[in-house]
Design an enzyme around this catalytic site. Structure first.
Site, PDB file in Angstrom:
ATOM      1  N   ASP A   4       0.737  -1.239   0.150  1.00  0.00           N
ATOM      2  CA  ASP A   4      -0.043  -0.049  -0.193  1.00  0.00           C
ATOM      3  C   ASP A   4       0.844   1.264  -0.038  1.00  0.00           C
ATOM      4  O   ASP A   4       2.208   1.240   0.191  1.00  0.00           O
ATOM      5  CB  ASP A   4      -1.077  -0.037   1.221  1.00  0.00           C
ATOM      6  CG  ASP A   4      -1.680   1.171   1.394  1.00  0.00           C
ATOM      7  OD1 ASP A   4      -2.234   1.450   0.455  1.00  0.00           O
ATOM      8  OD2 ASP A   4      -1.669   2.008   2.498  1.00  0.00           O
ATOM      9  N   ASP A  44      -0.416   5.003   0.965  1.00  0.00           N
ATOM     10  CA  ASP A  44      -0.782   6.061   1.944  1.00  0.00           C
ATOM     11  C   ASP A  44      -0.655   5.346   3.584  1.00  0.00           C
ATOM     12  O   ASP A  44      -1.130   4.379   3.912  1.00  0.00           O
ATOM     13  CB  ASP A  44      -2.169   6.389   1.846  1.00  0.00           C
ATOM     14  CG  ASP A  44      -2.179   7.249   0.646  1.00  0.00           C
ATOM     15  OD1 ASP A  44      -1.255   8.023   0.343  1.00  0.00           O
ATOM     16  OD2 ASP A  44      -3.468   7.451   0.182  1.00  0.00           O
ATOM     17  N   GLU A  91     -14.022   4.395   8.161  1.00  0.00           N
ATOM     18  CA  GLU A  91     -13.085   3.626   7.466  1.00  0.00           C
ATOM     19  C   GLU A  91     -12.101   2.717   8.330  1.00  0.00           C
ATOM     20  O   GLU A  91     -11.845   1.608   7.907  1.00  0.00           O
ATOM     21  CB  GLU A  91     -12.131   4.507   6.518  1.00  0.00           C
ATOM     22  CG  GLU A  91     -11.073   3.578   5.899  1.00  0.00           C
ATOM     23  CD  GLU A  91     -10.048   4.571   5.156  1.00  0.00           C
ATOM     24  OE1 GLU A  91      -9.287   4.174   4.038  1.00  0.00           O
ATOM     25  OE2 GLU A  91      -9.921   5.889   5.431  1.00  0.00           O
ATOM     26  N   SER A 130      -2.745   1.010  -4.365  1.00  0.00           N
ATOM     27  CA  SER A 130      -3.360   2.167  -3.567  1.00  0.00           C
ATOM     28  C   SER A 130      -4.605   2.545  -3.779  1.00  0.00           C
ATOM     29  O   SER A 130      -5.097   2.498  -5.077  1.00  0.00           O
ATOM     30  CB  SER A 130      -2.247   3.255  -3.594  1.00  0.00           C
ATOM     31  OG  SER A 130      -2.835   4.327  -2.890  1.00  0.00           O
ATOM     32  N   ALA A 131      -5.249   2.854  -2.771  1.00  0.00           N
ATOM     33  CA  ALA A 131      -6.747   3.464  -2.941  1.00  0.00           C
ATOM     34  C   ALA A 131      -6.722   4.889  -3.214  1.00  0.00           C
ATOM     35  O   ALA A 131      -7.750   5.609  -3.160  1.00  0.00           O
ATOM     36  CB  ALA A 131      -7.792   2.830  -1.913  1.00  0.00           C
ATOM     37  N   LYS A 161      -9.839  -3.802  -2.505  1.00  0.00           N
ATOM     38  CA  LYS A 161      -8.575  -3.998  -3.377  1.00  0.00           C
ATOM     39  C   LYS A 161      -8.351  -5.359  -3.926  1.00  0.00           C
ATOM     40  O   LYS A 161      -7.527  -5.552  -4.846  1.00  0.00           O
ATOM     41  CB  LYS A 161      -7.239  -3.695  -2.374  1.00  0.00           C
ATOM     42  CG  LYS A 161      -6.972  -2.337  -2.048  1.00  0.00           C
ATOM     43  CD  LYS A 161      -5.828  -2.208  -1.333  1.00  0.00           C
ATOM     44  CE  LYS A 161      -5.411  -0.509  -1.126  1.00  0.00           C
ATOM     45  NZ  LYS A 161      -4.292  -0.367  -0.337  1.00  0.00           N
ATOM     46  N   ASP A 203      -1.512  -0.993   5.741  1.00  0.00           N
ATOM     47  CA  ASP A 203      -2.060  -0.239   7.234  1.00  0.00           C
ATOM     48  C   ASP A 203      -3.473  -0.497   7.492  1.00  0.00           C
ATOM     49  O   ASP A 203      -3.641   0.032   8.741  1.00  0.00           O
ATOM     50  CB  ASP A 203      -1.516   1.268   7.193  1.00  0.00           C
ATOM     51  CG  ASP A 203      -2.284   2.013   6.288  1.00  0.00           C
ATOM     52  OD1 ASP A 203      -3.060   3.121   6.974  1.00  0.00           O
ATOM     53  OD2 ASP A 203      -2.531   1.869   4.976  1.00  0.00           O
TER      54      ASP A 203
END
Length: 293
Positions: A41, A43, A88, A156-157, A205, A230
């Site tokens: 990931d 962020d 989230e 990554s989102a 994802k 994370d």
């Protein structure tokens, strides 16, 4: 593996099952670099949670918090973050509710950026002024992976445009890197007119194996995967890969440690707290790749 064992004894390092972890690590070592893939990931995984004493920006946040952006945009983005952000990271909402909330958040955030008619040059300038930083040790990890021809897929989102700029400005884009993320679509004048589809958010994802088959086909012979994330959705990044024999999952737990650590230890082999650096990741890779520090 003595240096690796020593790094794992630090107070911010939490092992879910020591025996299971070292059993996997020994397989990674035995199989060597030709079987290894790193799936990470971006962020708050490759980037720091705190920067200059404040919350660091995400790849969306570098734009949302930029003083170069109109105040009305920043206010609207903040309203969305306050509404959806707690959902989230909460374990109190059912999975279907979290997914629906993330879909709404990403769609509304992207619509705001299209309305502003963003340009590539603006993105570059925003990242240069942003409160964002890569974790200490990222450069060493990137260089090591490149030197041993180990692919690094950054899944990554966030926003591919700001991720690419962050890597370019604060480190470098390596030949072994692939970035899978949401991308702005620009018209012939270089103005943002939309976003790539489907939208990738923090809880979906694992659904994109077919959409990114070209990338995943490049690494289909690499069946030992080091996954770094994370969020509670990050372990599902592995679902897009066709063949996986062994996975070591390392998770950065950046907030609500007392509340979420038991949950994270069920999802990750190693959980790193205290906004840790990349030392454990680097030590593991040096061990697996049989590289002297």
């Amino acid at each position: 593996m003595e240096r690796l064992r020593a790094s794992l004894k630090q107070p911010h390092v939490h092992l879910a099952d020591e025996h299971q972890f070292f059993t996997k690590a020994e397989v990674f070592v035995s199989d060597g670099p030709g079987k290894l893939l790193v799936l990470a990931d971006f962020d708050m995984t490759l980037t720091k949670y705190y920067v200059n004493g404040e919350r660091g920006c995400t790849s969306h946040g570098v734009i949302e918090n930029s003083q170069l952006m109109p105040e009305i945009y920043r206010q609207k983005a903040l309203v969305l973050r306050k509404k959806y952000g707690p959902i989230e990271i909460s374990k109190d909402f059912p999975q279907d509710q979290r997914i629906k909330a993330m879909e709404e958040w990403w769609a509304k955030s992207h619509d705001l950026l299209v309305e502003l008619k963003m340009t590539r040059d603006t993105v570059r300038e925003i990242v240069g002024r942003a409160n964002i930083a890569l974790r200490s040790g990222c450069d060493e990890v990137f260089a090591l992976l490149e030197s041993r021809d180990v692919p690094l897929i950054i899944f990554s989102a966030g926003l591919a445009d700001t991720i690419t700029e962050t890597l370019s400005q604060y480190s470098s884009i390596r030949k072994n890197m692939r970035i899978i993320s949401n991308r702005m679509l620009f018209d012939s004048s270089g103005v943002a007119c939309g976003f790539s589809h489907p939208v990738i958010h923090s809880y979906n994802k694992g659904r994109f194996g077919e959409q990114f088959r070209t990338v995943f086909d490049e690494v289909k012979c690499r069946t030992n995967v080091l996954l770094i994330g994370d969020s509670m959705g990050d372990p599902k990044m592995i679902n897009g890969l066709q063949t996986v024999d062994n996975v070591i999952r390392i998770g950065f737990l950046n907030a609500k440690v007392d509340e979420l650590l038991p949950t994270y230890l069920k999802m990750f082999d190693i959980v790193l707290t205290q906004d840790s650096n990349m030392e454990v990741v680097h030590e593991l890779l040096c061990t697996v790749l049989k590289t002297l520090l």
